[in-house]
Design a protein around this motif. Structure first.
Motif, short mmCIF file in Angstrom:
data_model
loop_
_atom_site.label_atom_id
_atom_site.label_comp_id
_atom_site.label_asym_id
_atom_site.label_seq_id
_atom_site.Cartn_x
_atom_site.Cartn_y
_atom_site.Cartn_z
N GLU A 71 0.71 -1.13 0.06
CA GLU A 71 0.00 0.05 0.14
C GLU A 71 0.98 1.37 0.01
O GLU A 71 0.39 2.29 0.01
N GLY A 72 2.23 1.03 -0.09
CA GLY A 72 3.10 2.30 0.06
C GLY A 72 3.21 2.87 1.35
O GLY A 72 3.55 4.17 1.43
N GLN A 73 2.97 2.18 2.33
CA GLN A 73 3.40 2.57 3.80
C GLN A 73 4.98 2.83 3.88
O GLN A 73 5.70 2.08 3.66
N ILE A 74 5.23 3.85 4.49
CA ILE A 74 6.61 4.33 4.66
C ILE A 74 7.05 3.82 6.33
O ILE A 74 7.14 5.14 7.00
N HIS A 75 6.77 2.68 6.45
CA HIS A 75 7.35 2.28 7.70
C HIS A 75 8.03 1.16 7.79
O HIS A 75 7.91 -0.06 7.09
N ALA A 76 9.53 1.32 8.29
CA ALA A 76 10.41 0.24 8.21
C ALA A 76 9.92 -0.98 8.49
O ALA A 76 10.36 -2.20 7.38
N ASP A 77 9.34 -1.43 9.43
CA ASP A 77 8.83 -2.75 9.80
C ASP A 77 7.89 -3.40 8.70
O ASP A 77 7.91 -4.51 8.45
N VAL A 78 6.96 -2.39 8.26
CA VAL A 78 6.13 -2.92 7.00
C VAL A 78 6.61 -3.43 5.75
O VAL A 78 6.39 -4.37 5.25
N VAL A 79 7.63 -2.34 5.56
CA VAL A 79 8.43 -2.58 4.32
C VAL A 79 9.11 -3.88 4.47
O VAL A 79 9.27 -4.60 3.40
N ASP A 80 9.85 -3.96 5.38
CA ASP A 80 10.68 -5.25 5.68
C ASP A 80 9.90 -6.58 5.51
O ASP A 80 10.35 -7.59 5.22
N LYS A 81 8.75 -6.59 6.48
CA LYS A 81 7.94 -7.83 6.45
C LYS A 81 7.57 -8.04 4.96
O LYS A 81 7.42 -9.08 4.59
N TRP A 82 7.00 -7.13 4.54
CA TRP A 82 6.55 -7.24 2.73
C TRP A 82 7.79 -7.69 1.98
O TRP A 82 7.50 -8.67 1.10
N LEU A 83 9.08 -6.96 2.08
CA LEU A 83 10.00 -7.67 1.30
C LEU A 83 10.51 -9.11 1.51
O LEU A 83 10.82 -9.87 0.66
N ASN A 84 10.44 -9.38 2.83
CA ASN A 84 10.73 -10.74 3.07
C ASN A 84 9.82 -11.71 2.82
O ASN A 84 10.13 -12.86 2.30
N LEU A 85 8.44 -11.50 2.58
CA LEU A 85 7.41 -12.15 2.27
C LEU A 85 7.63 -12.48 0.58
O LEU A 85 7.52 -13.50 0.31
N ILE A 86 7.86 -11.46 0.06
CA ILE A 86 7.89 -11.54 -1.25
C ILE A 86 9.17 -12.59 -1.72
O ILE A 86 9.15 -13.24 -2.82
N GLU A 87 10.31 -12.16 -0.85
CA GLU A 87 11.46 -13.23 -1.50
C GLU A 87 11.33 -14.36 -1.03
O GLU A 87 11.81 -15.18 -1.83
N GLU A 88 10.49 -14.74 -0.11
CA GLU A 88 10.30 -16.18 0.29
C GLU A 88 9.32 -16.66 -0.96
O GLU A 88 9.51 -17.97 -1.37
N TYR A 89 8.46 -15.94 -1.38
CA TYR A 89 7.60 -16.38 -2.49
C TYR A 89 8.49 -16.73 -3.91
O TYR A 89 8.12 -17.62 -4.38
N PHE A 90 9.41 -15.79 -3.93
CA PHE A 90 10.32 -16.09 -5.10
C PHE A 90 11.29 -17.20 -5.31
O PHE A 90 11.34 -18.07 -6.05
N TYR A 91 11.66 -17.48 -3.91
CA TYR A 91 12.46 -18.71 -3.60
C TYR A 91 11.57 -20.00 -3.96
O TYR A 91 11.95 -20.90 -4.26
N HIS A 126 8.69 -20.48 -5.49
CA HIS A 126 8.49 -20.63 -6.80
C HIS A 126 9.57 -20.58 -8.13
O HIS A 126 9.17 -20.63 -8.99
N ASP A 127 10.70 -20.47 -7.47
CA ASP A 127 11.97 -20.00 -8.45
C ASP A 127 11.82 -19.38 -9.62
O ASP A 127 11.78 -19.69 -10.94
N PHE A 128 11.50 -18.00 -9.29
CA PHE A 128 11.19 -17.07 -10.20
C PHE A 128 12.60 -16.56 -10.83
O PHE A 128 13.49 -16.54 -10.29
N SER A 129 12.24 -16.69 -12.19
CA SER A 129 13.56 -15.68 -12.94
C SER A 129 13.74 -14.27 -12.51
O SER A 129 12.59 -13.84 -12.01
N ASN A 130 14.77 -13.55 -12.86
CA ASN A 130 14.85 -12.13 -12.45
C ASN A 130 13.65 -11.35 -13.08
O ASN A 130 13.16 -10.47 -12.57
N ARG A 131 13.61 -11.44 -14.37
CA ARG A 131 12.35 -10.83 -15.06
C ARG A 131 11.05 -11.15 -14.55
O ARG A 131 10.40 -10.14 -14.29
N GLU A 132 10.64 -12.37 -14.04
CA GLU A 132 9.47 -12.58 -13.27
C GLU A 132 9.24 -11.70 -11.88
O GLU A 132 8.34 -11.32 -11.54
N LYS A 133 10.71 -11.85 -11.13
CA LYS A 133 10.54 -11.12 -9.66
C LYS A 133 10.21 -9.65 -9.96
O LYS A 133 9.31 -9.30 -9.23
#
Length: 85
Positions: free
Chosen positions: A42-62, A64-71
């Motif tokens: 949602e565009g929140q500028i809060h470090a914990d929210v951003v870190d949590k979202w980035l960690n979740l998306i990195e786990e998802y990429f791992y 599902h074995d996404f290519s860089n383009r798919e990521k």
């Protein structure tokens, strides 16, 4: 202990699964279906929210074995702003 390990290794199939015969019959690869929902960022500028979202998306990429383009494409779609009615 090493003798037990060597005995266990003898039971494992060697080489191509289609040509090997083992005690357990045909060998199939181990696969786990694992899926989880990635929320729209949602565009929140809060470090914990951003870190949590980035960690979740990195786990998802791992998982599902996404290519860089798919990521990049997936992340852009999940970070895109909503069009509200």
């Amino acid at each position: 202990m090493m003798d037990n390990f060597a005995q266990i290794l003898q039971w494992l199939p060697m080489g191509d699964a289609s040509t090997s015969s083992s005690y357990f019959g045909s060998v199939t690869p181990f696969k786990v279906e694992f899926n989880f929902d990635i929320p729209i960022f949602e565009g929140q500028i809060h470090a914990d929210v951003v870190d949590k979202w980035l960690n979740l998306i990195e786990e998802y990429f791992y998982v599902h074995d996404f290519s860089n383009r798919e990521k990049i494409t997936f992340a852009l779609l999940k970070a895109a702003p909503h069009v509200k009615d």
